[in-house]
Design an enzyme around this catalytic site. Structure first.
Site, PDB file in Angstrom:
ATOM      1  N   ASP A 112       0.841  -1.207   0.000  1.00 25.97           N
ATOM      2  CA  ASP A 112       0.000   0.000   0.000  1.00 25.97           C
ATOM      3  C   ASP A 112       0.877   1.259   0.000  1.00 25.97           C
ATOM      4  O   ASP A 112       2.028   1.225   0.430  1.00 25.97           O
ATOM      5  CB  ASP A 112      -0.935   0.007   1.221  1.00 25.97           C
ATOM      6  CG  ASP A 112      -0.177  -0.028   2.530  1.00 25.97           C
ATOM      7  OD1 ASP A 112       0.895  -0.670   2.578  1.00 25.97           O
ATOM      8  OD2 ASP A 112      -0.628   0.584   3.511  1.00 25.97           O
ATOM      9  N   GLU A 113       0.288   2.336  -0.462  1.00 24.28           N
ATOM     10  CA  GLU A 113       0.866   3.673  -0.337  1.00 24.28           C
ATOM     11  C   GLU A 113       2.341   3.756  -0.743  1.00 24.28           C
ATOM     12  O   GLU A 113       3.150   4.349  -0.030  1.00 24.28           O
ATOM     13  CB  GLU A 113       0.685   4.174   1.108  1.00 24.28           C
ATOM     14  CG  GLU A 113      -0.780   4.270   1.498  1.00 24.28           C
ATOM     15  CD  GLU A 113      -1.013   4.796   2.919  1.00 24.28           C
ATOM     16  OE1 GLU A 113      -1.963   5.564   3.089  1.00 24.28           O
ATOM     17  OE2 GLU A 113      -0.253   4.436   3.836  1.00 24.28           O
ATOM     18  N   VAL A 114       2.686   3.183  -1.876  1.00 25.08           N
ATOM     19  CA  VAL A 114       4.059   3.334  -2.371  1.00 25.08           C
ATOM     20  C   VAL A 114       4.217   4.776  -2.835  1.00 25.08           C
ATOM     21  O   VAL A 114       3.422   5.269  -3.632  1.00 25.08           O
ATOM     22  CB  VAL A 114       4.340   2.346  -3.523  1.00 25.08           C
ATOM     23  CG1 VAL A 114       5.740   2.572  -4.086  1.00 25.08           C
ATOM     24  CG2 VAL A 114       4.181   0.909  -3.034  1.00 25.08           C
TER      25      VAL A 114
END
Ligand SMILES: *[C@@H]1O[C@H](CO)[C@@H](O)[C@H](O)[C@H]1NC(C)=O
Ligand SMILES: *[C@@H]1O[C@H](CO)[C@@H](O)[C@H](O)[C@H]1NC(C)=O
Ligand SMILES: *[C@@H]1O[C@H](CO)[C@@H](O)[C@H](O)[C@H]1NC(C)=O
Ligand SMILES: *[C@@H]1O[C@H](CO)[C@@H](O)[C@H](O)[C@H]1NC(C)=O
Ligand SMILES: *[C@@H]1O[C@H](CO)[C@@H](O)[C@H](O)[C@H]1NC(C)=O
Length: 631
Positions: A385-387
């Protein structure tokens, strides 16, 4: 028959208070008793019969083939509740073989012991000063035996987690006479049925036994979804292994099946990886806060004993700044200012994307960790998530924030992880971004092997459930507008003292900007999702019915920026219990809330009495006592 003469109508009879609600149930108004130590259990399978628990509920160490001599000195009191098939107390010499038979034996023993020990008197479910308990005097009908009927006996091979957790969870329960019958298709089904059996009995304030006033009971029950989970983030704040043991007890009672441990994050790395000893030693908030391999094994095997698959997430490649305390060269954009350019919350830092050293590190972590988790679960969460894109501008191995350049590198990064995960026979789970934003190719049902297909966890928006399903992946739901347990507690970040952000280093993209943290300091996902809100969430609402069968289940999620060991219970419970009924019994509607309050309210009272768990109340006591408060 004889029974009819014992029907007593002098006390209030209530309808069933089981949680979660069973699929079908018929009850009567007779009282059946269980005396302390008075239950035996037999397993009937393959035309044979085996005694599972004798009159005194004791089975000897020899029966189990386990050396238990050191068990009595397992120091921490809470650990006493961990079943005795762990073979790793310091002195144990015999390697225990964890089998389904052993799990079943342990579960029966636990159930009988819990009924005997229970001090739960359901006074809150009855008007004050009412005589709700059955009379102590007169002839009693007793339940003295529980017969578990299984078509084929559980095998005595070493536990095969996928086979065990894929077991049919349906069960039928009959309490018609002194021999109660639990009919199941699998060991897992028996574990679920035993929880129901236990919930039917109450302590009597004037007698030494326990009773059910719902006999005869005929019950048939099966879950809507297989994945019925809680996710707990143990990295943002300190937690102790016993927090999860306690959580597992309550989860099992609500027939939940999955505990997702979000084990590491940018703020701390509490998980011991013996192959890389400095990782947790330097990455944990404090050396005392390292979760040892033994603690992890204990939690996972305790989960197995309760029919709960405890699986880990080592989130990658984002959310990894804590790695830098031991291996600074692996992390790009570590603790850069202003953090908001490089991360979703303080502090920034993620694994470099095109670095052979990172490749080796990731393989070392997984090759150490996965063989240890694999005896107890068939799942592993890769994260994803949320790279953050700008962080890769500071990564000398890529020096770009162009998705077109990053995407093929990320695909390779995740491919390598998937290969390792699959080599240990584990099923990968990823956050939705990997599929929906990065368009990664992940093993799916199309490859023909269901057990190897990647499960995709949706968190941003429940409309994305359909998008994931259309791309051929099974879904775990639980988005932040419905099932996040951290919402509504307010912002955990302060405004800049000067009112504006300092110059960003090295990119001044955010300097001089007024504080985004402003009065009244609300968080991004308020309001607080109370248990009714969670209970009324219908994940199927915007999903085409032709795709419903591809939903694996859901999770409520406890992110821990503002939670630790001390308030975990009150934040999770009873809300996760509300989710548990949605997951077991299927989507709910408003007409069910009044009944749910009564049953969840009673389940909560049972839980605080029986498991030492600090659950918030479900309803004002007066309302529970008077049959409800509606408007
Ligand atoms: C339990 O083990 C500890 C550490 O090995 C030891 O100091 C203690 O005396 C033992 N207690 C009992 C009751 O055997
Ligand atoms: C007791 O109840 C079970 C389940 O309904 C039934 O199969 C069995 O025949 C009953 N036993 C007696 C003695 O009535
Ligand atoms: C993934 O696909 C979507 C829709 O086709 C597109 O908008 C997006 O830019 C793609 N993302 C990447 C990283 O290629
Ligand atoms: C379904 O879509 C409608 C319309 O966009 C939205 O208001 C509703 O909240 C959605 N339901 C769920 C469960 O997400
Ligand atoms: C860079 O920092 C200075 C000093 O805080 C600020 O005045 C300026 O607006 C910043 N520039 C940008 C592009 O944010």
């Amino acid at each position: 028959m004889l029974l009819a003469t014992f029907v007593l109508i002098a006390y209030t009879t209530v309808v069933g208070a089981l949680w979660p609600e069973p699929t079908e149930m018929a009850t009567g108004g007779q009282t059946f008793w269980v005396t302390p130590g008075g239950l035996t259990a037999v397993l009937r399978c393959d035309q044979g019969e085996t005694v599972l628990a004798g009159q005194d509920h004791r089975w000897s160490a020899n029966d189990l083939g386990i050396l238990m001599t050191d068990a009595s000195n397992w120091t921490q009191m809470l650990w006493d509740r961990v079943p005795s098939f762990f073979g790793y107390w310091s002195g144990a010499r015999v390697e225990p073989v964890l089998t389904e038979t052993l799990i079943l034996r342990n579960a029966v023993h636990d159930t009988f012991k819990s009924i005997d020990k229970s001090n739960f008197i359901p006074w809150k479910s009855h008007p004050r000063n009412s005589q709700f308990e059955p009379p102590v005097h007169g002839r009693h009908q007793y339940v003295s035996k529980l017969e578990i009927q299984l078509k084929s006996c559980p095998d005595d091979e070493k536990l095969h987690p996928r086979k065990f957790f894929d077991g049919d969870e349906a069960y039928e329960l009959f309490i018609h006479n002194s021999t109660a019958i639990l009919r199941v298709e699998s060991t897992l089904g028996a574990l679920r049925g035993l929880q129901t059996f236990q919930q039917l009995f109450y302590r009597h304030s004037g007698a030494s036994g326990h009773y059910t006033d719902l006999a005869p009971v005929t019950l048939s029950d099966r879950p809507k979804w297989k994945h019925r989970g809680i996710s707990i983030d143990i990295a943002r704040n300190p937690f102790k292994p016993r927090d999860l043991i306690r959580t597992i007890d309550a989860m099992a009672s609500a027939k939940m099946s999955r505990l997702h441990v979000h084990a590491t994050d940018s703020q701390s790395w509490p998980i011991e990886i013996p192959a890389l000893p400095t990782l947790a030693r330097k990455g944990a908030y404090h050396p005392d806060l390292v979760w040892t391999t033994k603690a992890l094994e204990k939690i996972q095997s305790y989960g197995v004993s309760k029919g709960i698959s405890v699986f880990l997430e080592i989130d990658m490649p984002g959310h990894t700044a804590s790695v830098a305390h031991a291996y600074p060269q692996l992390i790009a954009a570590f603790n850069e200012l202003d953090w908001s350019t490089f991360a979703a919350e303080p502090l920034s830092g993620q694994l470099k994307l095109n670095s052979p050293e990172v490749t080796t590190f990731v393989a070392d972590v997984l090759n150490d960790l996965l063989p240890r988790t694999q005896p107890y679960t068939s799942l592993y969460h890769i994260g994803g998530d949320e790279v953050n894109l700008p962080a890769y501008l500071l990564d000398e191995t890529v020096q770009s924030d162009d998705p077109a350049i990053l995407q093929p590198l990320l695909q390779k990064f995740i491919d390598r992880i998937v290969r390792i995960v699959s080599s240990f026979g584990l099923q990968p789970i990823v956050w939705e971004e990997m599929l929906l934003d990065w368009n990664l190719t992940l093993p799916s049902d199309a490859t023909g092997q269901h057990s190897a297909s990647t499960l995709v966890q949706v968190w941003r928006n429940s409309k994305r459930i359909e998008e994931v399903l259309r791309r051929g992946h099974r879904v775990i739901f639980g988005d932040y507008t419905h099932w996040y347990l951290d919402c509504g507690y307010g912002n955990f970040i302060d405004p800049y003292a000067s009112g504006v952000s300092p110059p960003g280093i090295p990119f001044n993209t955010s300097g001089g900007v007024p504080s985004k943290t402003t009065v009244p300091y609300l968080d991004y996902c308020g309001p607080y999702h109370n248990w009714r809100h969670i209970y009324r969430y219908n994940p199927l609402e915007n999903v085409s019915s032709s795709l419903h069968h591809l939903i694996e289940g859901g999770e409520v999620l406890m992110w821990s920026e503002q939670t630790d060991s001390f308030d975990l219970d009150t934040k999770i419970w009873p809300r996760a219990g509300a989710a548990a009924e949605v997951l077991w019994s299927g989507p709910r509607d408003d007409s069910m809330l009044e009944d749910a309050t009564r049953r969840l309210g009673e389940w909560r009272e049972r839980a605080v009495t029986e498991f030492d768990i600090m659950m918030s109340p479900v309803q004002m006591t007066w309302c529970l006592m008077e049959g409800g408060c509606t408007r």
